[in-house]
Design a protein around this motif. Sequence first.
Motif, short mmCIF file in Angstrom:
data_model
loop_
_atom_site.label_atom_id
_atom_site.label_comp_id
_atom_site.label_asym_id
_atom_site.label_seq_id
_atom_site.Cartn_x
_atom_site.Cartn_y
_atom_site.Cartn_z
N THR A 11 0.84 -1.19 0.00
CA THR A 11 0.00 0.00 0.00
C THR A 11 0.88 1.24 0.00
OG1 THR A 11 -0.20 -0.05 2.42
CG2 THR A 11 -1.91 -1.15 1.16
N MET A 12 0.37 2.29 -0.69
CA MET A 12 1.13 3.53 -0.87
C MET A 12 0.26 4.71 -0.48
SD MET A 12 3.91 2.18 -2.25
CE MET A 12 4.79 3.57 -2.96
N ASN A 13 0.89 5.77 -0.01
CA ASN A 13 0.19 7.02 0.28
C ASN A 13 0.04 7.80 -1.03
OD1 ASN A 13 -0.30 9.80 0.92
ND2 ASN A 13 0.31 9.37 3.02
N PRO A 14 -1.20 8.03 -1.51
CA PRO A 14 -1.36 8.67 -2.82
C PRO A 14 -0.99 10.15 -2.83
CG PRO A 14 -3.49 8.33 -1.79
CD PRO A 14 -2.49 7.63 -0.92
N ALA A 15 -0.88 10.76 -1.65
CA ALA A 15 -0.51 12.18 -1.59
C ALA A 15 0.99 12.38 -1.70
CB ALA A 15 -1.02 12.81 -0.30
N THR A 16 1.76 11.36 -1.30
CA THR A 16 3.22 11.51 -1.27
C THR A 16 3.95 10.44 -2.06
OG1 THR A 16 3.47 10.13 0.71
CG2 THR A 16 3.02 12.48 1.05
N GLY A 17 3.28 9.34 -2.36
CA GLY A 17 3.94 8.20 -2.99
C GLY A 17 4.74 7.35 -2.03
N ALA A 18 4.68 7.67 -0.74
CA ALA A 18 5.46 6.93 0.25
C ALA A 18 4.85 5.55 0.51
CB ALA A 18 5.53 7.71 1.56
N THR A 166 -6.17 -0.94 -0.02
CA THR A 166 -6.81 -0.58 1.26
C THR A 166 -6.81 -1.78 2.21
OG1 THR A 166 -8.98 -1.03 0.26
CG2 THR A 166 -8.25 1.26 0.33
N LEU A 167 -5.75 -2.55 2.20
CA LEU A 167 -5.70 -3.72 3.07
C LEU A 167 -5.51 -3.33 4.53
CD1 LEU A 167 -3.74 -6.35 0.95
CD2 LEU A 167 -6.19 -6.24 1.43
N GLY A 168 -4.94 -2.16 4.79
CA GLY A 168 -4.89 -1.69 6.17
C GLY A 168 -6.29 -1.47 6.71
#
Length: 461
Positions: A11-18, A166-168
């Motif tokens: 999973t990745m943060n779509p706002a930062t790509g982290a 969205t597995l978290g």
Amino acid sequence: MSGDAPTLFETMNPATGAHLATYAVDDEAAVEATLDSAADRFDAWCDRPIAEREALLEDVATVLRDGKDDYAALITDEVGKPLDQSRAEVEKCAWVCEYYAERAAGQLQDERLDGAPGTKTYVSYEPLGPVLAIMPWNYPFWQVFRFAAPHLTAGNVGLLKHAPNTLGCAQAIVSIFREAGYPEGVFSSLQIPTDRVADVIADDRVAAVTLTGSTRAGRAVAAESGEALKKTVLELGGSDPFVVLDDAPVETVAEQAVTARTQNAGQSCIAAKRFVVHEAVYDEFLDAVTQRMESLTVGDPTAEATDLGPLARADILEQLDEQVRASVDAGATVVTGGEPMSREGHYYPPTILTDVPDGCPAAEEELFGPVATVTAVPDESTAVRVANDTDFGLGASVWTADAARGEALVPEIDAGNVFVNQVVQSDPRLPFSGIKDSGYGTELSKHGIREFTNAKTVWVE
């Protein structure tokens, strides 16, 4: 699994790509164990008094509210929606739990029917068994809870196949049910790729299937479920018309129009995507909507001032950009926005297209992002024709100063949900369904809770 099958989800943060987290794909043994647990748990769960199941659901609402800020932060991290919208999503999940905790028993009570003289005839609503719920990422809590709240309380058990990004959220939801006191196996998660879903649908331990997703996914699930003769409920895509009549209060309606198009960065099946506007108020409406779209704050979804966060994934941004570019190449006019923002993250600006020609993506396809089309029409009959000129049929809204005038158009509009002077929304108290390529079956209300039951006719003489 085949040699090139994934063994990990990231999973990745779509706002930062982290990078956020890595999750192991369930192997065949893990899937077998989950299916066995669900099947084994069903008999004891459905035999449990419904009053006890209602009480547990009330406890779920408490757990949701107690952890609302943490769950909202998780939604924002994985999907990118602004924090206030994520908090509202969690709150809505608590509401649907409270709704069914108070009403499920009454909605499922035996229904007496008139039969032959001297007989006792009625319909009883009995659960089917383990239900596979294939859920999307855009409302990663709400889509799951609007399935789980009614159908677990009806006595079914749930198997969640959530979106990989969205597995978290999926794991958090499983934990919520366990914290509320649900026995292990009543609600479980399957971490599997799409190409393994058909095997789960075909498994004898699965009684029924529900999907919220694209029309393409709906066709595949319907075919696989039909082959196994299993009940399905499908809530699929939409290209909802937002019809503005010549007497509508333009400034007020424009405010609602922007909300209807840009909520969750426009990533909603029931978002208003096509503004169909009477020519008498077209210019005024276009100016008002453009001004409001351009005034939205686009940025960090964790900042309280943000109105619009990023799109959830890079591929969603790329597809939306391709659709807009192809539409412009075909003759559409960009009023504002129109190309990805030059910044870190998957950001696309609020966009308005006019002069949209037939046959281009903006006219024929669902635009899953903050892009609205605005079309002028000369009269009501043309407005209805344009509103219905789509393969989709999920929601529609009509805006007018005369509610009776708007209601008179409702029978002419081809959609599962038609709202007059209100933004289309799903509400636990009301049935929610689509027609045409937007799917079939009903969610929510007393109608929805009965979808995964056997409506058993009983005759006693």
